[in-house]
Design an enzyme around this catalytic site. Structure first.
Site, PDB file in Angstrom:
ATOM      1  N   HIS A  99      54.914  33.754  43.808  1.00 49.86           N
ATOM      2  CA  HIS A  99      54.615  32.395  44.237  1.00 49.86           C
ATOM      3  C   HIS A  99      53.787  32.299  45.510  1.00 49.86           C
ATOM      4  O   HIS A  99      54.072  31.464  46.393  1.00 49.86           O
ATOM      5  CB  HIS A  99      55.916  31.593  44.399  1.00 49.86           C
ATOM      6  CG  HIS A  99      55.775  30.151  44.002  1.00 49.86           C
ATOM      7  ND1 HIS A  99      55.279  29.192  44.859  1.00 49.86           N
ATOM      8  CD2 HIS A  99      56.047  29.499  42.854  1.00 49.86           C
ATOM      9  CE1 HIS A  99      55.282  28.013  44.247  1.00 49.86           C
ATOM     10  NE2 HIS A  99      55.736  28.171  43.021  1.00 49.86           N
ATOM     11  N   ASP A 132      58.768  25.021  36.053  1.00 52.25           N
ATOM     12  CA  ASP A 132      58.215  26.116  36.850  1.00 52.25           C
ATOM     13  C   ASP A 132      59.277  26.850  37.653  1.00 52.25           C
ATOM     14  O   ASP A 132      60.354  26.315  37.936  1.00 52.25           O
ATOM     15  CB  ASP A 132      57.186  25.570  37.848  1.00 52.25           C
ATOM     16  CG  ASP A 132      55.916  25.102  37.160  1.00 52.25           C
ATOM     17  OD1 ASP A 132      55.898  25.055  35.914  1.00 52.25           O
ATOM     18  OD2 ASP A 132      54.960  24.766  37.885  1.00 52.25           O
ATOM     19  N   HIS A 137      60.823  21.486  37.685  1.00 55.05           N
ATOM     20  CA  HIS A 137      61.229  22.817  38.159  1.00 55.05           C
ATOM     21  C   HIS A 137      62.653  23.101  37.701  1.00 55.05           C
ATOM     22  O   HIS A 137      63.579  22.397  38.112  1.00 55.05           O
ATOM     23  CB  HIS A 137      61.115  22.879  39.683  1.00 55.05           C
ATOM     24  CG  HIS A 137      59.712  22.703  40.174  1.00 55.05           C
ATOM     25  ND1 HIS A 137      59.128  21.455  40.282  1.00 55.05           N
ATOM     26  CD2 HIS A 137      58.759  23.604  40.514  1.00 55.05           C
ATOM     27  CE1 HIS A 137      57.876  21.604  40.691  1.00 55.05           C
ATOM     28  NE2 HIS A 137      57.620  22.893  40.841  1.00 55.05           N
TER      29      HIS A 137
HETATM   30 NI    NI Z   1      55.945  26.814  41.491  1.00 52.31          NI
END
Ligand code: NI
Length: 429
Positions: free
Chosen positions: A296, A241, A385
């Site tokens: 986000h 992500d 991530h």
């Molecule tokens: Ni995120």
């Protein structure tokens, strides 16, 4: 063979295989983001050089006739559906000169190489062979009809179209006729009217007579991966992500490519806009790209209109830079609501959460990321991530560990199979 001006083909470059000391120089075209055809062309150039050197290289200082090989290329067909590149070489192993020609056909939308036989219907070959023999005999070239049929069955004639729309077939010297006949070629009129052309052949003919090089898609559609049946295989999906990140994305993509592991990237629209070539590379290398909102926010705390703006703008940018519109949404923080679900449904996206959280963003410790990922079970979706270098450091061991445990890596869409837009999924089968 017809010649098309290649300068309009987007993303075109060339590759040269050469050996200056031996007077060998072969150039082939390359197409950005189209690795299937580019790699094939490089291979052909390297092979041509290697086999020439093996057969004809003269030790330096040797006073023999100079031998040389030169290879060049042209485009004979170009549209968004098909490309035809002609590769020709001239070589002189001493006193005489020979030539070879070959046509490489490529479907840029599918990212797939085509065989020249794909241009013809299944029934066409015997009558094409008869017509070739007849035409060569008219030209007083003595050929063996059987030999022609063999070459058409299994060999590699150069097959394309002329500028008048005739079907062109060229044969290398010494394949169907004696060397004195040179490299025989024929042009057979009205191939479409004679029922010889397949659908692909009709497309290739149109792209020859009315070329549209500027329409060749720069990024191919995602090619179909080898199908994995997750009802049989133990599948797991790695997800990353918050990228694409200029500092880590390329290194991660290199790692995944080396291991042939597909992944799913939930990207921020703002990042995809800033680093479009990284997002394009993710799709070009057969990964899935999902929507992770524009900047986000906690979508569950936002109005419907604000959610729509976040998601739509991101999908528009992702589609614009990769050519593929996301079918998955991962709401930031996993924070969703009825409103988010409704907008996701409206935009054709299912919500893809996770059931294995590596907490990589928190501890920033590769060993802990690896340990957490190894908790994955069949059908797990693993959250990581790719903006943290410590996560990229963990990836090789994550892959090795899960592979040793018998898992097959797939994208989230492949893991989930058929999904319902708006619905939330945490794992597959
Ligand atoms: Ni995120």
């Amino acid at each position: 063979m017809a010649e098309v001006d290649p300068s309009g083909i987007v993303g075109l470059s060339t590759y040269t295989a050469s050996e200056n000391a031996q007077q060998v120089h072969v150039v082939v075209p390359q197409l950005r983001e189209h690795e299937a055809v580019s790699a094939h062309l490089r291979e052909l150039a390297d092979e041509a050089v290697a086999s020439f050197l093996e057969d004809y290289a003269v030790p330096s200082g040797h006073a023999a006739m100079p031998s040389w090989l030169s290879g060049t290329w042209s485009a004979t067909s170009a549209s968004e559906d098909i490309l035809g590149f002609v590769l020709s070489t001239t070589f002189s192993p001493g006193a005489s000169t020979g030539t070879t020609a070959e046509v490489i056909w490529y479907d840029p939308k599918a990212g797939a190489l085509l065989d020249w036989r794909d241009l013809l219907t299944d029934q066409a070959l015997p009558s094409v062979a008869d017509a070739v023999v007849e035409r060569l005999q008219e030209a007083d070239i003595d050929v063996d009809a059987e030999e022609v049929r063999d070459v058409l069955d299994a060999g590699d004639p150069a097959v394309a179209f002329t500028g008048q729309g005739a079907l062109y077939l060229g044969f290398d010297s010494h394949t169907i006729a004696v060397g004195a006949a040179g490299s025989p070629a024929v042009a057979l009129a009205d191939p479409a009217g004679r029922g010889w052309l397949s659908d692909i052949g009709e497309i290739a003919l149109a792209a020859t007579l009315d070329p549209q090089p500027a329409a060749v898609p720069e990024t191919p559609q995602v090619p179909t991966r080898a199908e994995v049946d997750c009802t049989q295989a133990h599948c797991v999906a790695l997800t990353f992500d918050d990228g694409p990140s200029a500092t880590t994305a390329a290194g991660l993509l290199d790692l995944l490519a080396a291991e042939e592991v597909p992944a799913t990237f939930f990207v921020l629209g703002s990042q995809a806009q800033a680093f479009p070539e990284l997002a394009a590379r993710q799709v070009a290398e057969r990964h899935e790209v999902g929507n992770h909102s524009w900047q986000h926010p906690d979508l569950s705390a936002m109005s419907e209109q604000a959610v729509r703006e976040e998601l739509q703008r991101t999908s528009d940018v992702v589609e614009g830079v990769t050519g593929v519109r996301p079918v998955l949404l991962r709401p930031p923080y996993g924070a969703t609501s009825q409103t988010v679900a409704g907008v996701a449904a409206e935009l054709g996206m299912a919500q893809a959460m996770w059931n294995i959280d590596t907490l990589d963003w928190q501890h920033r410790d590769p060993a802990q990321t690896v340990a957490a990922a190894r908790q994955a079970g069949r059908g797990s979706i693993v959250l990581m991530h790719d903006i943290h270098p410590t996560t990229i450091q963990a990836v090789p061991a994550v892959i090795t560990g899960l592979r040793e445990a018998g898992f097959t890596f797939v994208t989230v869409s492949d893991l989930l199979g058929q999904t319902e837009p708006g619905q939330t999924y945490r794992q597959g089968q």
